[in-house]
Write an enzyme that holds these catalytic residues in place. Structure first.
Site, PDB file in Angstrom:
ATOM      1  N   SER A  24      -6.608 -10.345   0.972  1.00 42.32           N
ATOM      2  CA  SER A  24      -7.308 -10.246  -0.308  1.00 42.32           C
ATOM      3  C   SER A  24      -8.218 -11.454  -0.505  1.00 42.32           C
ATOM      4  CB  SER A  24      -6.282 -10.095  -1.431  1.00 42.32           C
ATOM      5  OG  SER A  24      -6.874  -9.581  -2.606  1.00 42.32           O
TER       6      SER A  24
ATOM      7  N   HIS B 145      -1.908  -2.402  -1.575  1.00 39.06           N
ATOM      8  CA  HIS B 145      -2.648  -3.647  -1.393  1.00 39.06           C
ATOM      9  C   HIS B 145      -1.770  -4.747  -0.801  1.00 39.06           C
ATOM     10  CE1 HIS B 145      -5.773  -6.552  -1.944  1.00 39.06           C
ATOM     11  NE2 HIS B 145      -5.098  -7.249  -2.833  1.00 39.06           N
TER      12      HIS B 145
END
Length: 253
Positions: free
Chosen positions: A84, A234
Site C-alpha cells: 500500500s 487489501h
C-alpha cells in the site's frame, strides 16, 4: 531521517515497508518464513511505529529515508517490497534509484492517484480521548463508533502505545497524517521507467489494482508480472500469509 527497523535472517537483503497506519510488526510472520533465505529489514516508515515523527510527510522524503537506511547499512542494492503506502514508497525509490533495486515487489497498490478514503478511520482515531481512556478496551469501544470492523480496529490499535509515565499515546503521528492524508494517494510522476523485474501482487477481493491500472504499470515498470492472491483483500499478507510467502519466494528466485 534515521528510521527504526528490525534486522533478521541471512542471505541477500530484502527490505519490507508497511502501509498506512501500520508498522514493521505487520510483516513479522512473513519475515519468519523468508528469513531462512534472506536478510530481512523490517522498516517503520516516518510517522509510524518506532520511527521519528516529522511535519514533512510525502513520498519524496520517504524515498530519501529508505536511501539513507541503505547507505547506513552499506547496501549497494537490495530486493524491495512494500504494501500500500509502502508500495508507493518503493515504486518512487525504484524510479529514483534504479541501480539500488534488484527486484521490486508492490503489494496491492498501483502507480495512479487514489482519492482520500480513510475519513472514518481518521475520525475514529482522533475521537479517542487518550487522556481519559484507561484501557485498550475503552479505546476500542470509542473507535467502534466509527470503525465497525473488529479486525481493522485491532490493526489500528497496534499503534496505541504508552509513554514513560504509563499514559496512552499514538505511535503514529496522527495530527500530521490527518492534515496531510492527501499525500498518501499521490500518483507517480516520472519520465523514466524501472527496467528490472517487478511483481505487482494484488488481493483478488481488493479493488486497489484494477484493469485500468495496467497502462501505468506497463509504462513505469515494463518488466512486470501481475498476480492476484485468492481469497485476500487489501491486507493480503494478513489474510493469506502462506500464499504471499510462496509468491514472493518464487518471484525472487
Amino acid at each position: 531521517m534515521k528510521l527504526h527497523f528490525k534486522k533478521t535472517g541471512s542471505g541477500e537483503p530484502l527490505i519490507i515497508l508497511h502501509g498506512l497506519f501500520g508498522s514493521a510488526d505487520n510483516w513479522y510472520s512473513i519475515a519468519k518464513e523468508l528469513e531462512k533465505q534472506y536478510t530481512l529489514y523490517l522498516v517503520d516508515q516516518r510517522n509510524h511505529g518506532d520511527s521519528p515523527h516529522s511535519d514533512e510527510w510525502n513520498y519524496k522524503v520517504m524515498a530519501e529515508d529508505l536511501n539513507e537506511l541503505m547507505q547506513d547499512q552499506n547496501l549497494d542494492a537490495a530486493y524491495l517490497m512494500g504494501h500500500s503506502m509502502g508500495g508507493k514508497t518503493v515504486m518512487n525509490f525504484a524510479l529514483q534509484y534504479p541501480e539500488k533495486v534488484k527486484k521490486l515487489i508492490v503489494a496491492d497498490i498501483a502507480p495512479r492517484h487514489y482519492a482520500v478514503h480513510h475519513q472514518s478511520i481518521l475520525e475514529g482515531l482522533t475521537s479517542i480521548n487518550l487522556h481519559e481512556v484507561k484501557s485498550r478496551k475503552e479505546a476500542d469501544d470509542q473507535l467502534a463508533k466509527h470503525v465497525p470492523e473488529a479486525g481493522i480496529r485491532q490493526f489500528l490499535l497496534k499503534s496505541l502505545g504508552r509513554n514513560k509515565e504509563g499514559e496512552f499515546i499514538w505511535k503514529i503521528n496522527l495530527s500530521v497524517i490527518n492534515d496531510q492524508i492527501e499525500n498518501v494517494g499521490e500518483a507517480l510522476d516520472y519520465d523514466n521507467s524501472f527496467e528490472n523485474p517487478t511483481l505487482f501482487m494484488g488481493g483478488a477481493n481488493s479493488k486497489y489494482i484494477q484493469e485500468k491500472d495496467r497502462a501505468d504499470i506497463d509504462r513505469y515498470f515494463p518488466n512486470n508480472h501481475l498476480i492476484y492472491i485468492k481469497n485476500a483483500g487489501h491486507w493480503l499478507h494478513a489474510e493469506q500469509p502462506q500464499a504471499v510467502v510462496d509468491t514472493v519466494r518464487a518471484f525472487l528466485k
